[in-house]
Design a protein around this motif. Structure first.
Motif, PDB file in Angstrom:
ATOM      1  N   THR A 144       7.606 -13.936  -4.241  1.00  0.00           N
ATOM      2  CA  THR A 144       6.633 -13.285  -3.371  1.00  0.00           C
ATOM      3  C   THR A 144       6.819 -11.774  -3.401  1.00  0.00           C
ATOM      4  OG1 THR A 144       8.065 -13.387  -1.406  1.00  0.00           O
ATOM      5  CG2 THR A 144       6.622 -15.285  -1.815  1.00  0.00           C
ATOM      6  N   SER A 145       5.728 -11.065  -3.201  1.00  0.00           N
ATOM      7  CA  SER A 145       5.790  -9.605  -3.056  1.00  0.00           C
ATOM      8  C   SER A 145       4.598  -9.174  -2.223  1.00  0.00           C
ATOM      9  CB  SER A 145       5.750  -8.915  -4.419  1.00  0.00           C
ATOM     10  OG  SER A 145       4.552  -9.224  -5.115  1.00  0.00           O
ATOM     11  N   ALA A 146       4.789  -8.136  -1.409  1.00  0.00           N
ATOM     12  CA  ALA A 146       3.729  -7.660  -0.527  1.00  0.00           C
ATOM     13  C   ALA A 146       3.027  -6.425  -1.071  1.00  0.00           C
ATOM     14  CB  ALA A 146       4.291  -7.346   0.855  1.00  0.00           C
ATOM     15  N   VAL A 147       3.640  -5.746  -2.045  1.00  0.00           N
ATOM     16  CA  VAL A 147       3.053  -4.530  -2.602  1.00  0.00           C
ATOM     17  C   VAL A 147       2.661  -4.740  -4.063  1.00  0.00           C
ATOM     18  CG1 VAL A 147       3.424  -2.086  -3.127  1.00  0.00           C
ATOM     19  CG2 VAL A 147       4.342  -3.071  -0.999  1.00  0.00           C
ATOM     20  N   TRP A 148       3.649  -5.089  -4.905  1.00  0.00           N
ATOM     21  CA  TRP A 148       3.342  -5.313  -6.320  1.00  0.00           C
ATOM     22  C   TRP A 148       2.434  -6.529  -6.486  1.00  0.00           C
ATOM     23  CZ3 TRP A 148       3.872  -9.546  -9.447  1.00  0.00           C
ATOM     24  CH2 TRP A 148       3.576  -9.342 -10.812  1.00  0.00           C
ATOM     25  N   ALA A 149       1.543  -6.453  -7.470  1.00  0.00           N
ATOM     26  CA  ALA A 149       0.722  -7.592  -7.867  1.00  0.00           C
ATOM     27  C   ALA A 149       0.277  -7.373  -9.315  1.00  0.00           C
ATOM     28  CB  ALA A 149      -0.498  -7.748  -6.960  1.00  0.00           C
ATOM     29  N   PRO A 150       0.005  -8.444 -10.041  1.00  0.00           N
ATOM     30  CA  PRO A 150      -0.455  -8.289 -11.419  1.00  0.00           C
ATOM     31  C   PRO A 150      -1.705  -7.415 -11.489  1.00  0.00           C
ATOM     32  CG  PRO A 150       0.082 -10.578 -10.953  1.00  0.00           C
ATOM     33  CD  PRO A 150       0.130  -9.856  -9.640  1.00  0.00           C
ATOM     34  N   GLY A 151      -1.717  -6.507 -12.455  1.00  0.00           N
ATOM     35  CA  GLY A 151      -2.892  -5.662 -12.669  1.00  0.00           C
ATOM     36  C   GLY A 151      -2.889  -4.343 -11.941  1.00  0.00           C
ATOM     37  N   LEU A 152      -1.968  -4.158 -10.981  1.00  0.00           N
ATOM     38  CA  LEU A 152      -1.899  -2.890 -10.261  1.00  0.00           C
ATOM     39  C   LEU A 152      -1.135  -1.846 -11.089  1.00  0.00           C
ATOM     40  CD1 LEU A 152      -1.168  -3.956  -6.579  1.00  0.00           C
ATOM     41  CD2 LEU A 152      -3.348  -3.279  -7.591  1.00  0.00           C
ATOM     42  N   PRO A 153      -1.396  -0.566 -10.876  1.00  0.00           N
ATOM     43  CA  PRO A 153      -0.709   0.481 -11.623  1.00  0.00           C
ATOM     44  C   PRO A 153       0.769   0.562 -11.242  1.00  0.00           C
ATOM     45  CG  PRO A 153      -2.077   1.443  -9.910  1.00  0.00           C
ATOM     46  CD  PRO A 153      -2.427  -0.018  -9.959  1.00  0.00           C
ATOM     47  N   PRO A 154       1.579   1.252 -12.074  1.00  0.00           N
ATOM     48  CA  PRO A 154       3.029   1.344 -11.826  1.00  0.00           C
ATOM     49  C   PRO A 154       3.395   1.929 -10.471  1.00  0.00           C
ATOM     50  CG  PRO A 154       2.516   2.041 -14.059  1.00  0.00           C
ATOM     51  CD  PRO A 154       1.195   1.859 -13.363  1.00  0.00           C
ATOM     52  N   SER A 155       2.499   2.693  -9.859  1.00  0.00           N
ATOM     53  CA  SER A 155       2.817   3.261  -8.547  1.00  0.00           C
ATOM     54  C   SER A 155       3.000   2.192  -7.476  1.00  0.00           C
ATOM     55  CB  SER A 155       1.711   4.240  -8.113  1.00  0.00           C
ATOM     56  OG  SER A 155       0.444   3.601  -8.075  1.00  0.00           O
ATOM     57  N   PHE A 156       2.560   0.960  -7.764  1.00  0.00           N
ATOM     58  CA  PHE A 156       2.756  -0.159  -6.831  1.00  0.00           C
ATOM     59  C   PHE A 156       3.993  -0.989  -7.194  1.00  0.00           C
ATOM     60  CE2 PHE A 156      -1.559   1.018  -6.048  1.00  0.00           C
ATOM     61  CZ  PHE A 156      -1.771   0.728  -4.712  1.00  0.00           C
ATOM     62  N   GLY A 157       4.766  -0.504  -8.136  1.00  0.00           N
ATOM     63  CA  GLY A 157       5.988  -1.200  -8.501  1.00  0.00           C
ATOM     64  C   GLY A 157       5.895  -1.911  -9.836  1.00  0.00           C
ATOM     65  N   THR A 158       7.023  -2.460 -10.260  1.00  0.00           N
ATOM     66  CA  THR A 158       7.127  -3.193 -11.524  1.00  0.00           C
ATOM     67  C   THR A 158       7.838  -4.505 -11.263  1.00  0.00           C
ATOM     68  OG1 THR A 158       7.274  -1.117 -12.751  1.00  0.00           O
ATOM     69  CG2 THR A 158       7.977  -3.117 -13.899  1.00  0.00           C
ATOM     70  N   ASN A 159       7.356  -5.560 -11.854  1.00  0.00           N
ATOM     71  CA  ASN A 159       7.952  -6.875 -11.639  1.00  0.00           C
ATOM     72  C   ASN A 159       9.079  -7.122 -12.641  1.00  0.00           C
ATOM     73  OD1 ASN A 159       8.550  -9.512 -11.012  1.00  0.00           O
ATOM     74  ND2 ASN A 159       6.769 -10.370 -12.063  1.00  0.00           N
ATOM     75  N   PHE A 160      10.289  -6.723 -12.264  1.00  0.00           N
ATOM     76  CA  PHE A 160      11.461  -7.083 -13.054  1.00  0.00           C
ATOM     77  C   PHE A 160      12.048  -8.415 -12.592  1.00  0.00           C
ATOM     78  CE2 PHE A 160      11.616  -2.336 -13.240  1.00  0.00           C
ATOM     79  CZ  PHE A 160      11.391  -2.209 -14.600  1.00  0.00           C
ATOM     80  N   MET A 161      11.614  -8.890 -11.423  1.00  0.00           N
ATOM     81  CA  MET A 161      12.208 -10.079 -10.822  1.00  0.00           C
ATOM     82  C   MET A 161      11.906 -11.351 -11.610  1.00  0.00           C
ATOM     83  SD  MET A 161      11.848 -11.612  -6.939  1.00  0.00           S
ATOM     84  CE  MET A 161      10.068 -11.812  -6.970  1.00  0.00           C
ATOM     85  N   SER A 162      10.636 -11.650 -11.805  1.00  0.00           N
ATOM     86  CA  SER A 162      10.274 -12.927 -12.426  1.00  0.00           C
ATOM     87  C   SER A 162      10.787 -13.059 -13.856  1.00  0.00           C
ATOM     88  CB  SER A 162       8.756 -13.133 -12.378  1.00  0.00           C
ATOM     89  OG  SER A 162       8.305 -13.175 -11.039  1.00  0.00           O
ATOM     90  N   PRO A 163      10.586 -12.043 -14.720  1.00  0.00           N
ATOM     91  CA  PRO A 163      11.117 -12.170 -16.080  1.00  0.00           C
ATOM     92  C   PRO A 163      12.635 -12.333 -16.106  1.00  0.00           C
ATOM     93  CG  PRO A 163       9.511 -10.401 -15.969  1.00  0.00           C
ATOM     94  CD  PRO A 163       9.789 -10.812 -14.552  1.00  0.00           C
ATOM     95  N   TYR A 164      13.324 -11.566 -15.269  1.00  0.00           N
ATOM     96  CA  TYR A 164      14.783 -11.638 -15.239  1.00  0.00           C
ATOM     97  C   TYR A 164      15.264 -13.015 -14.795  1.00  0.00           C
ATOM     98  CZ  TYR A 164      19.496 -11.165 -13.373  1.00  0.00           C
ATOM     99  OH  TYR A 164      20.816 -11.369 -13.078  1.00  0.00           O
ATOM    100  N   PHE A 165      14.715 -13.509 -13.694  1.00  0.00           N
ATOM    101  CA  PHE A 165      15.221 -14.750 -13.145  1.00  0.00           C
ATOM    102  C   PHE A 165      14.881 -15.942 -14.047  1.00  0.00           C
ATOM    103  CE2 PHE A 165      15.649 -18.318 -10.240  1.00  0.00           C
ATOM    104  CZ  PHE A 165      16.845 -18.003  -9.615  1.00  0.00           C
ATOM    105  N   THR A 166      13.666 -15.965 -14.574  1.00  0.00           N
ATOM    106  CA  THR A 166      13.284 -17.052 -15.469  1.00  0.00           C
ATOM    107  C   THR A 166      14.118 -17.026 -16.742  1.00  0.00           C
ATOM    108  OG1 THR A 166      11.035 -17.040 -14.599  1.00  0.00           O
ATOM    109  CG2 THR A 166      11.366 -18.117 -16.720  1.00  0.00           C
TER     110      THR A 166
END
Length: 208
Positions: A144-166
């Protein structure tokens, strides 16, 4: 019968969306698998040992020796954590995004259980081997995330969580991994997003 272990990474209790969706998943799982055992492991409950001495024990094991004394105690404490993790053949992880990745207690869990002879083997020429492979283990990862989401620009964060954990799960040898994401963004329609993720969680739980 199977044993499902729900490993949660949020300290926010009933305020956590990751825990809320996990309960939706587990309710559907109970209905579909009435004979199975379900256990919840809150990683914030103090059960994870520190690993400063354990890190030394790990290198002792790598050298082919047996940890002794303080190192032996640390190694045994880590082993108990691994055995609790390894005892389940169904694993549900509920993970909130913290600073683009997993909460630090989740990384602590990974570092405690990921030991030679338990989670991985190593060959100087062939590299790592995941020792949990071929044992029928399955994992579902709810992020879950409240700010980052797919398709948003880098200013909303980067998803390192899902790739790392999987990738970590695959590295251990667990290849049957299902991912469920809840990423409504700050200005999104949270009610609609909740309805969508709940429906997906229920459907996946039936065949998990």
């Amino acid at each position: 019968m199977s044993k499902l272990l729900h490993i949660s990474g949020s300290p926010r209790g009933t305020d956590a969306e990751s825990l809320r969706v996990a309960e939706v998943f587990l309710d559907a799982y109970r209905d579909a698998h009435p004979g199975d055992t379900i256990e919840h492991w809150d990683l914030w409950d103090g059960s994870l040992p520190g690993f400063a001495v354990g890190a030394k024990a790990k290198m002792t094991v790598f050298s082919g020796a047996e940890p002794q004394g303080e190192e032996g105690e640390a190694w045994n404490a880590a082993r108990r954590v691994f055995e609790r993790f390894d005892a389940a053949d169904r694993l549900l992880f509920s993970l909130p995004m913290w600073n683009h990745s997993v909460p630090y207690v989740v990384k602590q869990f990974i570092d405690v259980v990921s030991q030679p002879g338990w989670v991985f083997g190593f060959d100087a020429e062939k590299g790592y081997t995941g020792l949990l492979a071929g044992r029928g283990k399955k994992a579902a990862v709810l992020s879950t995330s409240a700010v980052w989401a797919p398709g948003l620009p880098p200013s909303f964060g980067t998803n390192f969580m899902s790739p790392y954990f999987t990738d970590w799960l695959h590295w251990t040898g667990i290849d049957d991994v299902t991912e469920i994401g809840f990423h409504p963004t700050v200005t999104g329609d949270w009610d609609a997003a909740r309805a969508d993720v709940d429906a997906r969680a229920r459907e996946l739980a039936k065949g998990f």
